[in-house]
Design an enzyme around this catalytic site. Structure first.
Site, short mmCIF file in Angstrom:
data_model
loop_
_atom_site.label_atom_id
_atom_site.label_comp_id
_atom_site.label_asym_id
_atom_site.label_seq_id
_atom_site.Cartn_x
_atom_site.Cartn_y
_atom_site.Cartn_z
N GLY A 192 2.73 83.21 32.89
CA GLY A 192 4.00 83.76 32.47
C GLY A 192 5.07 83.42 33.49
O GLY A 192 4.95 82.44 34.23
N ARG A 193 6.11 84.24 33.57
CA ARG A 193 7.18 83.96 34.53
C ARG A 193 6.93 84.57 35.89
O ARG A 193 7.56 84.18 36.87
CB ARG A 193 8.52 84.43 33.98
CG ARG A 193 9.10 83.43 33.01
CD ARG A 193 10.56 83.67 32.73
NE ARG A 193 10.75 84.95 32.07
CZ ARG A 193 11.65 85.87 32.44
NH1 ARG A 193 12.42 85.66 33.45
NH2 ARG A 193 11.76 86.99 31.77
N GLU B 228 6.52 82.36 39.18
CA GLU B 228 7.65 81.62 39.75
C GLU B 228 8.33 82.40 40.86
O GLU B 228 8.91 81.80 41.76
CB GLU B 228 8.64 81.20 38.67
CG GLU B 228 9.48 82.30 38.10
CD GLU B 228 10.36 81.83 36.95
OE1 GLU B 228 11.44 82.45 36.76
OE2 GLU B 228 10.01 80.89 36.23
N CYS C 191 -2.53 79.15 32.98
CA CYS C 191 -1.15 78.80 32.65
C CYS C 191 -0.31 78.58 33.91
O CYS C 191 -0.67 77.79 34.76
CB CYS C 191 -0.58 79.90 31.73
SG CYS C 191 0.91 79.47 30.84
N HIS C 192 0.80 79.31 34.04
CA HIS C 192 1.68 79.16 35.19
C HIS C 192 1.11 79.81 36.45
O HIS C 192 1.72 79.72 37.53
CB HIS C 192 3.06 79.73 34.88
CG HIS C 192 3.88 78.85 33.98
ND1 HIS C 192 3.62 78.72 32.63
CD2 HIS C 192 4.94 78.06 34.24
CE1 HIS C 192 4.49 77.88 32.09
NE2 HIS C 192 5.31 77.46 33.05
N TYR D 128 -0.68 75.17 32.37
CA TYR D 128 0.22 74.82 31.29
C TYR D 128 0.83 73.46 31.64
O TYR D 128 1.16 73.20 32.80
CB TYR D 128 1.30 75.90 31.13
CG TYR D 128 2.14 75.66 29.92
CD1 TYR D 128 1.61 75.86 28.65
CD2 TYR D 128 3.44 75.19 30.02
CE1 TYR D 128 2.35 75.60 27.52
CE2 TYR D 128 4.19 74.93 28.89
CZ TYR D 128 3.65 75.14 27.65
OH TYR D 128 4.39 74.87 26.53
#
Length: 185
Positions: A87-88, A91, A117-118, A137
């Site tokens: 997800g975010r 980051e 994923c991320h 991802y």
């Protein structure tokens, strides 16, 4: 059973946070979900990413998720494995030096680390994947390569294990990812 640390945060991908957390608990493992700047019983917001015909995914608000442990009390030596959802959240989590130190400690101790994923953004920021086959991802492929890893382009429902790293491109890979993680425990 194993004691597993999950580092998560606001706008983590809902499925990548909720499903492994609940599945690992159902298997009998202890899972401590923590977030920098938040404590036990605090909530994080999750999001749901979906593909609706655009060039990239869209994002919608997901569920609230209640943390069950204190980030400030985490010691990697007390855990058997690490799980990093996508997800975010990754980051900005990758900007936290303690998060990176925890990831480095798990890698240095050769303990299993799963990322989906991320979540791979945390592995690349911690510089722990050089020479490893890592999936994520596809948008994270350049970061994996820049960190010295070999990006492996898998189907969305596949996962790969290289040493103690178990990685996958997205939440449809949960069955494969969790099966491979549990095999390392």
């Amino acid at each position: 059973m194993a004691k597993i640390l999950m580092i998560t945060g606001d706008f983590v991908e809902d499925y990548e946070n909720m499903v492994p957390f609940q599945a690992l608990l159902a298997m009998g493992h202890q899972v401590d979900a923590v977030c920098p700047g938040k404590g036990k019983n605090d909530s994080i917001a999750t999001c749901i990413h979906d593909f609706e015909g655009h060039q990239t995914y869209t994002e919608k608000r997901g569920h609230n998720f209640t943390l069950n442990a204190e980030f400030d009390q985490v010691a990697a030596s007390e855990y058997d494995a690490l799980y990093l959802p996508g997800g975010r959240a990754p980051e900005y989590l990758r900007l936290d030096n303690k998060v990176l130190a925890i990831i480095k400690a798990f890698a240095a101790s050769n303990k299993p680390i799963a990322a989906v994923c991320h979540g791979a953004q945390l592995l690349t920021a911690a510089n722990v994947i050089e020479g490893k086959k890592i999936s994520a991802y596809p948008a994270c492929a350049p970061e994996v390569r820049q960190a010295g890893g070999e990006y492996v382009d898998l189907q969305m429902d596949e996962a790969i294990t290289d040493g103690k790293f178990v990685t996958a491109p997205a939440w449809p890979a949960h069955p494969a990812l969790l099966r491979q993680l549990v095999a390392l425990l």
